[in-house]
Write an enzyme that holds these catalytic residues in place. Sequence first.
Site, PDB file in Angstrom:
ATOM      1  N   MET A  29       0.840  -1.209   0.000  1.00  0.00           N
ATOM      2  CA  MET A  29       0.000   0.000   0.000  1.00  0.00           C
ATOM      3  C   MET A  29       0.876   1.260   0.000  1.00  0.00           C
ATOM      4  O   MET A  29       0.398   2.347   0.335  1.00  0.00           O
ATOM      5  CB  MET A  29      -0.938  -0.012   1.203  1.00  0.00           C
ATOM      6  CG  MET A  29      -1.915  -1.190   1.138  1.00  0.00           C
ATOM      7  SD  MET A  29      -3.436  -0.899   2.013  1.00  0.00           S
ATOM      8  CE  MET A  29      -2.829  -0.698   3.661  1.00  0.00           C
ATOM      9  N   HIS A  33       9.031   1.245   3.226  1.00  0.00           N
ATOM     10  CA  HIS A  33      10.151   1.293   4.167  1.00  0.00           C
ATOM     11  C   HIS A  33      10.987   0.034   3.957  1.00  0.00           C
ATOM     12  O   HIS A  33      10.676  -0.784   3.078  1.00  0.00           O
ATOM     13  CB  HIS A  33       9.628   1.401   5.603  1.00  0.00           C
ATOM     14  CG  HIS A  33       8.557   0.395   5.932  1.00  0.00           C
ATOM     15  ND1 HIS A  33       8.802  -0.957   5.992  1.00  0.00           N
ATOM     16  CD2 HIS A  33       7.222   0.541   6.160  1.00  0.00           C
ATOM     17  CE1 HIS A  33       7.687  -1.590   6.278  1.00  0.00           C
ATOM     18  NE2 HIS A  33       6.697  -0.712   6.374  1.00  0.00           N
ATOM     19  N   HIS A  36       9.168  -3.396   3.442  1.00  0.00           N
ATOM     20  CA  HIS A  36       8.703  -3.658   2.074  1.00  0.00           C
ATOM     21  C   HIS A  36       9.869  -4.011   1.149  1.00  0.00           C
ATOM     22  O   HIS A  36       9.796  -4.923   0.340  1.00  0.00           O
ATOM     23  CB  HIS A  36       8.024  -2.415   1.478  1.00  0.00           C
ATOM     24  CG  HIS A  36       6.789  -1.948   2.192  1.00  0.00           C
ATOM     25  ND1 HIS A  36       6.752  -0.794   2.927  1.00  0.00           N
ATOM     26  CD2 HIS A  36       5.555  -2.479   2.262  1.00  0.00           C
ATOM     27  CE1 HIS A  36       5.539  -0.616   3.412  1.00  0.00           C
ATOM     28  NE2 HIS A  36       4.780  -1.630   3.032  1.00  0.00           N
ATOM     29  N   GLN A  60     -10.313  -2.582   2.319  1.00  0.00           N
ATOM     30  CA  GLN A  60      -9.814  -3.248   3.528  1.00  0.00           C
ATOM     31  C   GLN A  60      -9.760  -2.324   4.746  1.00  0.00           C
ATOM     32  O   GLN A  60      -9.333  -2.729   5.811  1.00  0.00           O
ATOM     33  CB  GLN A  60      -8.445  -3.884   3.284  1.00  0.00           C
ATOM     34  CG  GLN A  60      -7.288  -2.916   3.161  1.00  0.00           C
ATOM     35  CD  GLN A  60      -6.023  -3.626   2.739  1.00  0.00           C
ATOM     36  OE1 GLN A  60      -5.905  -4.120   1.611  1.00  0.00           O
ATOM     37  NE2 GLN A  60      -5.056  -3.707   3.638  1.00  0.00           N
ATOM     38  N   GLY A 146       4.851 -10.226   4.329  1.00  0.00           N
ATOM     39  CA  GLY A 146       5.632 -10.114   5.560  1.00  0.00           C
ATOM     40  C   GLY A 146       4.947 -10.790   6.734  1.00  0.00           C
ATOM     41  O   GLY A 146       3.725 -10.708   6.878  1.00  0.00           O
ATOM     42  N   LYS A 148       5.088  -9.716   9.539  1.00  0.00           N
ATOM     43  CA  LYS A 148       4.576  -8.614  10.378  1.00  0.00           C
ATOM     44  C   LYS A 148       3.045  -8.714  10.460  1.00  0.00           C
ATOM     45  O   LYS A 148       2.449  -8.475  11.501  1.00  0.00           O
ATOM     46  CB  LYS A 148       5.018  -7.291   9.745  1.00  0.00           C
ATOM     47  CG  LYS A 148       4.166  -6.094  10.037  1.00  0.00           C
ATOM     48  CD  LYS A 148       4.718  -5.339  11.181  1.00  0.00           C
ATOM     49  CE  LYS A 148       3.946  -4.127  11.629  1.00  0.00           C
ATOM     50  NZ  LYS A 148       2.843  -3.667  10.860  1.00  0.00           N
ATOM     51  N   ASP A 149       2.412  -9.057   9.325  1.00  0.00           N
ATOM     52  CA  ASP A 149       0.955  -9.226   9.293  1.00  0.00           C
ATOM     53  C   ASP A 149       0.677 -10.723   9.342  1.00  0.00           C
ATOM     54  O   ASP A 149       0.315 -11.343   8.333  1.00  0.00           O
ATOM     55  CB  ASP A 149       0.390  -8.580   8.029  1.00  0.00           C
ATOM     56  CG  ASP A 149       0.658  -7.089   8.004  1.00  0.00           C
ATOM     57  OD1 ASP A 149      -0.116  -6.345   8.599  1.00  0.00           O
ATOM     58  OD2 ASP A 149       1.687  -6.667   7.425  1.00  0.00           O
ATOM     59  N   GLN A 152      -2.732 -12.017   8.315  1.00  0.00           N
ATOM     60  CA  GLN A 152      -2.951 -11.795   6.878  1.00  0.00           C
ATOM     61  C   GLN A 152      -2.321 -12.923   6.062  1.00  0.00           C
ATOM     62  O   GLN A 152      -2.922 -13.404   5.089  1.00  0.00           O
ATOM     63  CB  GLN A 152      -2.344 -10.453   6.478  1.00  0.00           C
ATOM     64  CG  GLN A 152      -2.331 -10.201   4.988  1.00  0.00           C
ATOM     65  CD  GLN A 152      -1.928  -8.787   4.656  1.00  0.00           C
ATOM     66  OE1 GLN A 152      -2.758  -7.886   4.680  1.00  0.00           O
ATOM     67  NE2 GLN A 152      -0.662  -8.570   4.339  1.00  0.00           N
ATOM     68  N   SER A 184       6.658  -0.024   9.924  1.00  0.00           N
ATOM     69  CA  SER A 184       5.279   0.067   9.439  1.00  0.00           C
ATOM     70  C   SER A 184       5.098   1.430   8.798  1.00  0.00           C
ATOM     71  O   SER A 184       5.682   2.424   9.269  1.00  0.00           O
ATOM     72  CB  SER A 184       4.315  -0.052  10.628  1.00  0.00           C
ATOM     73  OG  SER A 184       3.022   0.384  10.254  1.00  0.00           O
TER      74      SER A 184
END
Length: 278
Positions: A29, A33, A36, A60, A146, A148-149, A152, A184
């Site tokens: 999105m 950083h 990504h 979302q 990632g 991180k999610d 997801q 993030s």
Amino acid sequence: MLITATISELKSHLPMPSSGKQIGFVPTMGALHRGHISLVEQAVNENDTVVVSVFVNPTQFNDPKDLERYPRNLEADLRLLEETGCHLVFVPAVNEVYPEPDTRKFNFGDLETVMEGKHRPGHFNGVAQVVSKLFDIVQPHRAYFGLKDFQQLAIIKNMVAQLQLPVEIVSCPIIREESGLAMSSRNELLTADERKNAALISQTLFEAKKLITEKSVPTLAEWITETINKNPFLCVEYVEIVDSSTLQPVENRNSNEEIVCCVAVFCGKIRLIDNIVF
Ligand code: AMP
């Protein structure tokens, strides 16, 4: 690096399936950083052609204010992407992706009734809508997401299985700032003071990992919540210790299963998520 806003131009630059060339895809999105970029670099190493999408997907966002203030910085994003050696950047407008409203309803069963799914109703349905559309456009061999999610990733893997899509989902490690704060796009919205204090989230998770053999699962979850909430900048939305494949809460530690602690914490108005595998 070709930058395009249209599906037809993107498709015209994708290798033909008969070429045997491998396509790697990284959906984002934007407000990119190092987190990504690590995904894009891995994709560049493992594929012949790499496509990165930069699209703030409205379906979302369950909170319109969150959508409105979501950081956008395409120029800086393109500068970062240029250095990775990625080939195609897809930057569509909303009506290129959604010429008609997407009315599809996915069912992820118990995977979506906990954590982010519980606190952000409709969020994962929107994620599945956009990712399935982007997969359909790009037809990647591999797609990079990632850890991180964490939830997801579980949802995407489930969607790929349900739709029987011929794409390999590659999980990539969480990239952190020096303080430990998970990178993030939303970190950009924090004040300098908030950002400093937000580091306590990951620091508490790292400490918790050391305590897992000493405390019961519920006591550990309570300890994490209290430790974070003691900081006046932070307010815990949830701390869940779950089985890493079913995402269902774990009461007792069973050495056979991998467990993960996922948290959502407000730092001022900004909602941050993080997790650690125990
Ligand atoms: P987003 O732009 O937030 O939708 O994220 C796009 C992709 O980058 C998702 O697969 C995220 O999980 C991944 N990502 C975001 N932050 C990080 C991070 N700190 N480390 C690794 N991957 C990340």
